[in-house]
Design a protein around this motif. Structure first.
Motif, PDB file in Angstrom:
ATOM      1  N   THR A 161       0.834  -1.200   0.000  1.00 54.77           N
ATOM      2  CA  THR A 161       0.000   0.000   0.000  1.00 54.77           C
ATOM      3  C   THR A 161       0.870   1.252   0.000  1.00 54.77           C
ATOM      4  O   THR A 161       1.859   1.337   0.731  1.00 54.77           O
ATOM      5  N   SER A 195       2.341   4.881   0.716  1.00 54.93           N
ATOM      6  CA  SER A 195       2.424   5.681   1.939  1.00 54.93           C
ATOM      7  C   SER A 195       3.095   7.004   1.640  1.00 54.93           C
ATOM      8  O   SER A 195       4.019   7.071   0.811  1.00 54.93           O
ATOM      9  N   LEU A 234      -5.193  -7.386  -1.217  1.00 53.04           N
ATOM     10  CA  LEU A 234      -4.526  -7.054   0.034  1.00 53.04           C
ATOM     11  C   LEU A 234      -4.362  -8.230   0.978  1.00 53.04           C
ATOM     12  O   LEU A 234      -3.444  -8.236   1.804  1.00 53.04           O
TER      13      LEU A 234
END
Length: 232
Positions: free
Chosen positions: A157, A159, A196
């Motif tokens: 993911t 950031s 995910l």
């Protein structure tokens, strides 16, 4: 009341022992150069004698081994466990890796992220007799270096605190490095767009040649095919 407490303690004793063993196994497996018994006892919050007993049990199960330097490291038994955990991903990827290796004339590997390490889950060499780089399944290196390490970080993911280099890999859809894992070798890797709930994964090629964008496209197509089948 006393009998009820005794029954509860009896039922949880085994699970506490198991939890302690799993904690020690995780601590040692995640340490890039293994751990000494004192390190294990300190990290697990147990007495040295308890740590020694747990470590010996894990060694007897061939999940850990004690090196000549006295440090404990992961053993071959962990590979079987890892293979079982990634069985579907690996089985889907293998025929596609084989086709890509043949088309590229280079060894193609599937790597997954485990903590801060890139671990080779499957490695397929081309069938031709031409010179190519080979390395073992189960090989690992820090995700902080190499094309595979960059691709695995980019597969996670996004950031706002991640390095600019990872942002560039995510935007480009591939990572390319030279000499970061193997001296004088070019590395090319693409993230696999898994959902995910799966571990971050990537495809990687290590070669003496500087791979062109045609190779990138081939790996990206294979990565997408793997994702389509694994994500369902």
């Amino acid at each position: 009341m006393t009998e009820q407490k005794s029954d509860t303690a009896s039922r949880t004793a085994g699970s506490q022992t198991l939890a302690r063993g799993l904690l020690v196994l995780r601590l040692v497996a995640q340490a890039s150069d293994g751990l000494a018994i004192t390190d294990v006892a300190l990290a697990a919050g147990v007495h040295r004698t308890v740590a020694y007993r747990v470590l010996n049990t894990l060694c007897d199960a061939h999940l850990l081994h004690r090196g000549a330097d006295g440090r404990y490291r992961g053993a071959a038994g962990l590979l079987a466990l890892a293979g079982a955990g990634y069985h579907h991903l690996r089985s889907v990827a293998l025929p596609l890796l084989s086709s890509a290796a043949t088309e590229l004339g280079a060894t193609v590997s599937l790597l997954v992220r485990e903590s801060d390490m890139a671990v080779a889950l499957a490695v397929v060499s081309p069938p031709s007799g031409s010179y190519h780089v080979m390395f073992a399944e189960g090989s690992r290196h820090p995700i902080s270096r190499g094309a595979a390490g960059l691709a695995l970080q980019a597969a996670g993911t996004a950031s706002e605190f991640e390095p600019e280099r990872i942002r560039q890999v995510r935007a480009a859809g591939y990572a390319q490095t030279f000499g970061e894992v193997e001296p004088n070798m070019h590395g090319l890797a693409v993230p696999i767009p898994l959902e995910l709930q799966h571990s971050a994964a990537c495809l990687n090629v290590i070669t003496v040649r500087q791979e062109d964008l045609a190779s990138v496209r081939i790996l990206q197509e294979v990565a997408q095919h793997i994702a389509n089948q694994v994500n369902g």
